[in-house]
Design a protein around this motif. Sequence first.
Motif, PDB file in Angstrom:
ATOM      1  N   GLU A  61       1.101  -0.963  -0.148  1.00 59.85           N
ATOM      2  CA  GLU A  61      -0.288   0.252  -0.148  1.00 59.85           C
ATOM      3  C   GLU A  61       0.797   1.018   0.137  1.00 59.85           C
ATOM      4  O   GLU A  61       1.934   1.017   0.529  1.00 59.85           O
ATOM      5  N   ASP A  75      -9.623   7.105  -1.836  1.00 63.61           N
ATOM      6  CA  ASP A  75      -9.688   5.555  -1.369  1.00 63.61           C
ATOM      7  C   ASP A  75      -7.711   5.576  -0.878  1.00 63.61           C
ATOM      8  O   ASP A  75      -7.143   4.466  -0.246  1.00 63.61           O
ATOM      9  N   PRO A 100      -5.987  -0.021   8.672  1.00 60.79           N
ATOM     10  CA  PRO A 100      -7.096  -0.236   7.246  1.00 60.79           C
ATOM     11  C   PRO A 100      -6.348  -1.524   6.380  1.00 60.79           C
ATOM     12  O   PRO A 100      -7.744  -2.050   5.800  1.00 60.79           O
ATOM     13  N   VAL A 101      -5.348  -1.891   5.899  1.00 61.41           N
ATOM     14  CA  VAL A 101      -4.520  -2.229   5.238  1.00 61.41           C
ATOM     15  C   VAL A 101      -4.674  -3.497   5.562  1.00 61.41           C
ATOM     16  O   VAL A 101      -4.804  -4.946   5.000  1.00 61.41           O
ATOM     17  N   ARG A 125      -6.850  -5.217   7.667  1.00 59.33           N
ATOM     18  CA  ARG A 125      -7.943  -5.935   7.702  1.00 59.33           C
ATOM     19  C   ARG A 125      -7.962  -6.058   6.133  1.00 59.33           C
ATOM     20  O   ARG A 125      -8.864  -7.397   6.082  1.00 59.33           O
ATOM     21  N   ASP A 126      -7.616  -5.436   5.257  1.00 61.79           N
ATOM     22  CA  ASP A 126      -8.211  -6.176   3.756  1.00 61.79           C
ATOM     23  C   ASP A 126      -7.942  -7.143   3.475  1.00 61.79           C
ATOM     24  O   ASP A 126      -8.355  -8.354   3.166  1.00 61.79           O
ATOM     25  N   LEU A 185      -9.020 -11.316   2.225  1.00 66.34           N
ATOM     26  CA  LEU A 185      -8.187 -11.689   1.438  1.00 66.34           C
ATOM     27  C   LEU A 185      -7.983 -13.041   1.553  1.00 66.34           C
ATOM     28  O   LEU A 185      -8.583 -13.638   0.242  1.00 66.34           O
TER      29      LEU A 185
END
Length: 214
Positions: free
Chosen positions: A98, A124, A137-138, A140-141, A145
């Motif tokens: 990210e 975003d 947040p990164v 969690r994503d 996935l």
Amino acid sequence: MALNARLDHRNPLVFDTHELGRRPGALQRLTREIDAPKDLGIQEVIGVPEGAPMKLELRLESVMEGVLVTGTVRATAKGECVRCLEPLELALEADFQEMFSYPDADDRGRPKAEPADDAEDDEDMLFIEDGLFDLEPVLRDAVVLALPMQPVCREDCPGLCAQCGARLADDPGHHHDAVDIRWAALQGLAGSLEDGEKDDTSDAEAGVDEKQEK
């Protein structure tokens, strides 16, 4: 486009980039063990329990626009098999990358885009605030996935018996005698007729006994 609000450097998922600096090409490698935050995973399916240990391996690279973060997270996820409903554990490993942008990135040589063109992209974007960025947040994503939407305890799990709910893995020979539904109604009718004949026979015998007594 919104900046992070009041990041707390004491938060284990908030990282400080001051040591990295803003010189393009500068690198920093970090390893950190943290406790999993709340609700990390797929709700009511599988996830990393709150407080469970997680290991982070990060590579921070300074670029013109900000800091490019590349990393791997390792943990143990827990859930329930969708076939037999037994508890299960899964070794989780998820990679992520990210860009965390400097708030003034457009003023440092990057062409400034028209607001109308990149409005959705700006929403975003993640930013560095006072040298800090929030990885949550990164993370969690990446975890969501990497998790299976339909976890199973094993690939060949036979699940539960559709008739009685027994766990088929515990009783491979488990079965029920099949009844052809086409004959079920006739079998019920036959049973009713048999019961009726028995009642008629009982009534007739009772009548004979009464005559004999007279």
